[in-house]
Enzyme design. Structure first.
Site, short mmCIF file in Angstrom:
data_model
loop_
_atom_site.label_atom_id
_atom_site.label_comp_id
_atom_site.label_asym_id
_atom_site.label_seq_id
_atom_site.Cartn_x
_atom_site.Cartn_y
_atom_site.Cartn_z
CG HIS A 89 -0.71 0.67 -4.44
ND1 HIS A 89 -0.83 0.41 -5.80
CD2 HIS A 89 -0.85 -0.52 -3.82
CE1 HIS A 89 -1.03 -0.89 -5.97
NE2 HIS A 89 -1.04 -1.49 -4.79
CB ILE A 149 -9.37 -12.28 3.29
CG1 ILE A 149 -9.66 -13.77 3.09
CG2 ILE A 149 -8.65 -12.01 4.62
CD1 ILE A 149 -10.33 -14.44 4.23
CE1 TYR A 150 -9.62 -3.65 3.71
CE2 TYR A 150 -11.36 -3.30 5.34
CZ TYR A 150 -10.33 -2.80 4.55
OH TYR A 150 -10.02 -1.47 4.61
CB THR A 190 -0.90 0.00 1.26
OG1 THR A 190 -1.66 -1.20 1.25
CG2 THR A 190 -1.82 1.20 1.30
P1 NAD Z 1 2.82 -8.12 -3.84
O1 NAD Z 1 2.42 -7.21 -4.93
O2 NAD Z 1 4.16 -7.99 -3.23
O3 NAD Z 1 2.69 -9.65 -4.34
C1 NAD Z 1 1.94 -10.05 -5.42
C2 NAD Z 1 2.77 -11.08 -6.17
O4 NAD Z 1 1.98 -11.61 -7.26
C3 NAD Z 1 4.04 -10.49 -6.79
O5 NAD Z 1 5.19 -11.17 -6.28
C4 NAD Z 1 3.83 -10.70 -8.28
O6 NAD Z 1 5.04 -10.98 -8.97
C5 NAD Z 1 2.89 -11.91 -8.29
N1 NAD Z 1 2.23 -12.17 -9.58
C6 NAD Z 1 2.07 -11.34 -10.64
N2 NAD Z 1 1.47 -12.00 -11.65
C7 NAD Z 1 1.23 -13.27 -11.23
C8 NAD Z 1 0.64 -14.41 -11.83
N3 NAD Z 1 0.13 -14.39 -13.07
N4 NAD Z 1 0.56 -15.54 -11.10
C9 NAD Z 1 1.05 -15.59 -9.82
N5 NAD Z 1 1.63 -14.53 -9.22
C10 NAD Z 1 1.71 -13.38 -9.91
O7 NAD Z 1 1.68 -8.03 -2.74
P2 NAD Z 1 1.58 -8.44 -1.18
O8 NAD Z 1 1.98 -7.28 -0.36
O9 NAD Z 1 2.21 -9.77 -0.93
O10 NAD Z 1 -0.01 -8.55 -1.13
C11 NAD Z 1 -0.68 -9.55 -1.86
C12 NAD Z 1 -2.01 -9.05 -2.41
O11 NAD Z 1 -2.92 -8.82 -1.33
C13 NAD Z 1 -1.96 -7.74 -3.18
O12 NAD Z 1 -2.91 -7.81 -4.25
C14 NAD Z 1 -2.43 -6.71 -2.16
O13 NAD Z 1 -3.01 -5.57 -2.76
C15 NAD Z 1 -3.46 -7.50 -1.41
N6 NAD Z 1 -3.74 -7.09 -0.02
C16 NAD Z 1 -5.03 -7.20 0.40
C17 NAD Z 1 -5.33 -6.92 1.72
C18 NAD Z 1 -6.75 -7.11 2.19
O14 NAD Z 1 -7.04 -6.73 3.34
N7 NAD Z 1 -7.62 -7.71 1.38
C19 NAD Z 1 -4.34 -6.52 2.60
C20 NAD Z 1 -3.02 -6.44 2.14
C21 NAD Z 1 -2.73 -6.73 0.82
#
Ligand code: NAD
Ligand code: ZN
Length: 341
Positions: A43, A286-287, A40
């Protein structure tokens, strides 16, 4: 005090001086020791469309931290000056239906630390005492600083029973890899993780996954047959936010499989609904983290031998924050820690 602030309508952050926050009757003041950089924050640094729409600049950002309580509001019970704490970054209203039922993670009025209000990338942070979480002495500052994303991984991974199950995780970002380590820790059989980033796949191997798959080079059906899997995955954890990854997960699930979705898919993400319907899949969004059952489980998993220390790959003094953000933006890192004290 020093703080990392979004000072202008442009990419980047500035290390500057701001006023130390006031402590309300129900608040604690935390002197920040270490912070970690979240996706975040990237971003917000990049100042993408979501950030421009969401972040009320000027604002000090950040929500992954550990520190020490140095002041306490007069109504606060249960905390003392000197307590080492991290904190739940979702501040909930306390009076909506879900809050009153104890389902705080489903509060419809959630306010995010470092997103909607002043954050933790500063020498001092004020939060409601309700959100503070005491860290036991046997847990390091580094690990305490990443409880927020570790909590996302925990909330997602523990959504379904994993004992003896075959688990597919799409996305080997820090959260996906931690979820894989949790799945192994609690007794899953095969834990397969996919990504397209070799650095992260090798970190996942170090964390004990059964198989780390570069999905740009290998196919999931081949991997499944090499593991002797004849039916499909029982549980899927979507942690990439990428539609193709979600699609490949739907293809690879067994009938009756369960999927927990943490990765934030684009609003127009298209999927093959026949997979969901004819396979009888269960999908759960999931949040955040459950308050505070997820936090309790994080502590108990670390105390029962879950080792997340390899996830922390870089440390920088806060003055070198730009380097820290650069390495995080490159994708060639696990968690990056900024030291404040
Ligand atoms: P991150 O961006 O570091 O990890 C995402 C990974 O997905 C990256 O390593 C990327 O290379 C990989 N990826 C890209 N294309 C792919 C594909 N086709 N197949 C498989 N993997 C692929 O993010 P993070 O910090 O580990 O967070 C994971 C996700 O969770 C993000 O989308 C983030 O926005 C989300 N998130 C959601 C919450 C929530 O409360 N719902 C909280 C935190 C993060
Ligand atoms: Zn509420």
């Amino acid at each position: 005090m020093k703080a990392l602030v979004k000072t202008e309508n442009a990419p980047g952050l500035t290390l500057t001086r701001v006023k130390r926050p006031e402590v309300g009757h129900n608040d604690v003041l935390i002197k920040i020791k270490k912070t970690a950089i979240c996706g975040t924050d990237i971003h917000i640094w990049n100042w993408d469309e979501w950030a421009q729409k969401t972040i009320p600049w000027p604002i000090q950002v950040g929500h992954e931290y550990v520190g020490e309580i140095v002041e306490i509001g007069q109504e606060v019970r249960g905390f003392q000056i000197g307590d080492r704490v991290s904190g739940e970054g979702h501040i909930t209203c306390g009076f909506c239906r879900n809050c009153r039922a104890g389902r705080r993670h489903l509060c419809r009025n959630t306010v995010g630390v470092g997103v909607n209000r002043e954050g933790a990338f500063a020498e001092y942070l004020v939060i409601p005492a309700f959100n503070a979480f005491k860290i036991p002495d046997d847990i390091s500052d580094d690990l305490a600083a990443i409880f927020d994303p570790f909590g996302n991984a925990t909330h997602t991974a523990l959504s379904f029973n994993l004992v003896g199950e075959d688990v597919l995780i799409t996305g080997a970002g820090p959260i996906g890899i931690m979820a894989a380590a949790i799945a192994k820790h609690v007794g899953a059989r095969n834990v397969v993780i996919t990504d397209v980033n070799e650095y992260r796949l090798s970190l996942a191997v170090k964390m004990g996954v059964t198989k780390a798959v570069n999905i740009a080079k290998e196919s999931l059906p081949e991997v499944m047959s090499s593991l002797g899997m004849t039916e499909g995955f029982d549980v899927g954890l979507e942690m990439s936010g990428v539609p193709q990854a979600f699609s490949s997960m739907l293809d690879a699930m067994n009938h009756g499989g369960k999927i927990a979705m943490l990765g934030i898919q684009p609003a127009n993400c298209q999927i093959d609904w026949t997979q969901v319907i004819f396979k009888g899949l269960e999908i759960k969004g999931i949040y955040g983290r459950e308050m505070f059952e997820t936090w309790y489980k994080m502590v108990s998993m670390l105390q029962s031998g879950l080792d997340l220390s390899p996830m922390i790959t870089h440390h920088f003094p806060v003055e070198s924050y730009a380097e820290g953000f650069e390495i995080m933006r490159s994708g060639n890192s696990g968690k990056v820690i900024l030291d404040w004290a």
